[in-house]
Scaffold this active site. Structure first.
Site, PDB file in Angstrom:
ATOM      1  N   ARG A   1      -7.362  -8.079  -8.920  1.00 44.98           N
ATOM      2  CA  ARG A   1      -8.098  -9.323  -9.169  1.00 44.98           C
ATOM      3  C   ARG A   1      -9.543  -8.990  -9.488  1.00 44.98           C
ATOM      4  NH1 ARG A   1     -11.195  -9.192  -4.716  1.00 44.98           N
ATOM      5  NH2 ARG A   1     -10.280  -8.548  -2.735  1.00 44.98           N
TER       6      ARG A   1
ATOM      7  N   GLU B   1      -2.534   6.871   8.070  1.00 43.57           N
ATOM      8  CA  GLU B   1      -3.329   7.729   7.204  1.00 43.57           C
ATOM      9  C   GLU B   1      -4.216   8.606   8.059  1.00 43.57           C
ATOM     10  OE1 GLU B   1      -4.080   5.369   2.992  1.00 43.57           O
ATOM     11  OE2 GLU B   1      -5.685   5.485   4.464  1.00 43.57           O
TER      12      GLU B   1
ATOM     13  N   LYS C   1       0.810  -1.210   0.000  1.00 48.18           N
ATOM     14  CA  LYS C   1       0.000   0.000   0.000  1.00 48.18           C
ATOM     15  C   LYS C   1       0.851   1.270   0.000  1.00 48.18           C
ATOM     16  CE  LYS C   1      -4.190  -2.121   1.508  1.00 48.18           C
ATOM     17  NZ  LYS C   1      -3.688  -3.410   1.067  1.00 48.18           N
TER      18      LYS C   1
ATOM     19  N   HIS D   1     -15.119  -3.635   8.120  1.00 48.69           N
ATOM     20  CA  HIS D   1     -14.379  -3.437   6.871  1.00 48.69           C
ATOM     21  C   HIS D   1     -14.653  -4.526   5.840  1.00 48.69           C
ATOM     22  CE1 HIS D   1     -12.291  -0.378   9.154  1.00 48.69           C
ATOM     23  NE2 HIS D   1     -11.929  -1.283  10.035  1.00 48.69           N
TER      24      HIS D   1
END
Length: 505
Positions: A290, A198, A116, A233
Site C-alpha cells: 500500500r 526470527e 510474513k 514499533h
C-alpha cells in the site's frame, strides 16, 4: 483515465489522495461514518457518501457499504489509502468482482506478501537476504530452532503488523509463555494465531525502499527511507534518504527490493522493509502492499507524486516513468502529529480541535486531516496530520522541520507536538545516531520526566497575566490578607474559568 474514484478512507490520507485526483481532473468521492459527518475529508472532495455508524466495522471496514457507495456515486475505481482495508485481499477481490478497479496490488499479491512466512520464502527465492528464522506449531521444535540460531529471538504474528503479537525472548524458559501470549494477540488482531520466530538483530535500523511495479514484471525504486525513530514499533519521524546508507549500500538494497517486486510481478506502489545491522548487513523484514504514511518524504526528494503514479498504473497498466527519471535531490524529514499525550504513555485523545494553525514555512509541507473546530473522534487512529521539512542538506531539512513544528498550534486537544519538538532537537537525531529502540532505551524516560515536572514559573506567569487582564484582583496594598473580603477570589486559575484549554503547547 478514470472520471470518478471512491476514496475508501478518512482523515489526512483521504485529503491527500483527493488533492492529486483533482489535479488529474478526476472527481474524488468521499465516504464518511456518522462520527465523521462534516469532517475535513468530506469537505475537500466533490461528493461525500455516508456509509454507516461510527464503529469502524460498520463503516470504514464494511466492504459491502464501501462498494455500494462507489456504485451509487458512479465511480470506476477505489483508492484504499492506508490502514482500514488497504491490505485486505478479500476487499480487493470484492472491488474487482463488482466491476471496479482496485488502485493497488492484486488480491494474490496482497495475500502472498501479507503472510510474513510466504513473503520470507518469496524474498529468499528472489535472492534477498532474510533474517534466520523458523516456523511451525511445535513449541519444542521452535525452541530447538531458537537455540540453533542463538538467543535472543523475536516471536512474530505470521499475518501481523505494527508490532502486534511481537515478543522478544531471551531464553528457552520464556519461550513457551511468549508463544502463547503472542498467539492470543495475533488471533484477536488478525484472526489467525499463526506465529514464526526470527533471530533478533541487535541495534538494528529500519530502512525501507519505495518500489513501483506495472503488474507485468517491470519494477523500479524511488530510493530508501529511514524509519528507525520508532516507539513500540510505530514510526514517529522518518527521513529520506537514510543517513546510514551510502551509495554502495543503496545500490545493493534497492536492487534487492526491485528483484522481489519483479519476482511477484508487483502492481502499484509498495514498500520493501529491511533491518539494517550495525555491520552493514541488511535483511528482508516485510512488504507493505500500500501507500505508506511516510510517502511525502520520498515525494519531496524525488519530485514524483506517488498517488498519481498509483492511479496511472491502475488506469494504464504501465509505469508512468523510468528508473533514470528518479533523480534524488536534497533531504526531507516527516513528523506524524497525533492526538495523544506523550507525557502520559501516549494516551490517545479525543475532542474538538478548537483552533488549528498548521505551519506555513516556505520549506515545509503539511498533510492535514483537521482544521479549526473539527472533531477528533475516539473511534479511529488519532493521527491529525503530518509535517514535512525539506532542505538541500540533511541539516537544513531538520532545521526546517523543527521550525515548522514550532509554528504548528493545535488548541483544544492534547497532541504529541511537544514530544516531536524535543525529539527533533535531540543530538542523536541531528547526528543520525539511533536505532529502532533508541527512543525507548535512551530518550523517552528523560522526556517524560521533563514533561511531567512541576512548572511553577508557568503558574506565576499565568497568575500575573490574569491580574493584568483584570481577571483577578488580589487584596489592596497594605491590606491584611486574612481580613480581605471572602468574595475576592483566592485562586486566579479558578477565577479565570474556561480560559484553560488542553493542547496549548
Amino acid at each position: 483515465m478514470f472520471r470518478r474514484v471512491l476514496v475508501a478512507n478518512r482523515g489526512e490520507i483521504a485529503c491527500r489522495v483527493a488533492q492529486t485526483l483533482q489535479e488529474m481532473g478526476v472527481r474524488p468521492v468521499a465516504v464518511f461514518s456518522e462520527a465523521d459527518r462534516g469532517a475535513l475529508h468530506t469537505r475537500v472532495m466533490d461528493e461525500a457518501v455516508e456509509i454507516g455508524p461510527a464503529e469502524p466495522r460498520a463503516s470504514y471496514l464494511n466492504a459491502d457499504a464501501l462498494i455500494a457507495a462507489a456504485k451509487r456515486a458512479g465511480c470506476e475505481a477505489v483508492h484504499p489509502g492506508y490502514g482500514f482495508l488497504s491490505e485486505n485481499a478479500a476487499f480487493a477481490e470484492a472491488v474487482e468482482a463488482a466491476g471496479l478497479v482496485f488502485i493497488g496490488p492484486t488480491p494474490e499479491q496482497i495475500r502472498a506478501m501479507g503472510d510474513k512466512r510466504a513473503a520470507r520464502a518469496l524474498a529468499a527465492e528472489a535472492g534477498v537476504p532474510v533474517v534466520p528464522g523458523a516456523e511451525g506449531g511445535d513449541g519444542e521444535a521452535l525452541a530447538r530452532a531458537a537455540e540453533a540460531m542463538g538467543w535472543p529471538v523475536v516471536v512474530k504474528a505470521a499475518l501481523g503488523g505494527g508490532g502486534k503479537g511481537m515478543k522478544v525472548v531471551a531464553d528457552r524458559a520464556a519461550l513457551a509463555e511468549a508463544l502463547e501470549s503472542a498467539g492470543r494477540v495475533a488471533a484477536a488482531a488478525f484472526g489467525d494465531a499463526a506465529l514464526y520466530l526470527e533471530k533478533r538483530v541487535e541495534r538494528a535500523r529500519h530502512v525501507e525502499v519505495q518500489v513501483l511495479g506495472d503488474g507485468r514484471g517491470a519494477a523500479i525504486h524511488l530510493i530508501e527511507r529511514e524509519c528507525s525513530l520508532q516507539r513500540r514499533h510505530q514510526k514517529v519521524i522518518e527521513e529520506c534518504p537514510s543517513p546510514a546508507v551510502d551509495d554502495a549500500l543503496r545500490e545493493r538494497m534497492t536492487a534487492a527490493a526491485v528483484a522481489l517486486a519483479r519476482r511477484v510481478r508487483y502492481r502499484g506502489a509498495g514498500t520493501i522493509e529491511f533491518l539494517l545491522a550495525p555491520d552493514g548487513a541488511f535483511y528482508f523484514l516485510e512488504m507493505n502492499t500500500r501507500l505508506q504514511v511516510e510517502h511525502p518524504v520520498t515525494e519531496m526528494v524525488t519530485g514524483h507524486d506517488l498517488v498519481r503514479a498509483q492511479v496511472r498504473i491502475a488506469a494504464e497498466g504501465r509505469l508512468p516513468f523510468a528508473q533514470h527519471d528518479v533523480v534524488p535531490r536534497g533531504h526531507a524529514f516527516e513528523a506524524r502529529v497525533y492526538a495523544e499525550d506523550a507525557a502520559r504513555g501516549f494516551l490517545p485523545q479525543a475532542g474538538e480541535a478548537v483552533r488549528v494553525r498548521w505551519p506555513r514555512q516556505p520549506f515545509a509541507r503539511v498533510d492535514a486531516g483537521v482544521e479549526s473546530a473539527d472533531a477528533v473522534p475516539v473511534h479511529y487512529d488519532p493521527i491529525l496530520g503530518k509535517i514535512t521539512g525539506f532542505g538541500a542538506t540533511r541539516d537544513q531539512a531538520l532545521f526546517h522541520l523543527t521550525a515548522a513544528l514550532d509554528e504548528a498550534r493545535l488548541h483544544g486537544i492534547v497532541t504529541n507536538l511537544p514530544f516531536l519538538r524535543a525529539l527533533a532537537r535531540a543530538p542523536e537525531v541531528r547526528r543520525g545516531a539511533f536505532d529502532t529502540e533508541w527512543i525507548e532505551r535512551e530518550f523517552l524516560a528523560a522526556f517524560a520526566a521533563v514533561a511531567t515536572a512541576p512548572a511553577p514559573e508557568l503558574a506565576v506567569a499565568a497568575a500575573a497575566l490574569a491580574e493584568a487582564l483584570g481577571v483577578w484582583q488580589g487584596p489592596a496594598a497594605g491590606t491584611d490578607v486574612a481580613a480581605a473580603p471572602t468574595a475576592t477570589p483566592a485562586d486566579a486559575f479558578r477565577a479565570a474559568g474556561r480560559w484553560r484549554q488542553p493542547g496549548l503547547a
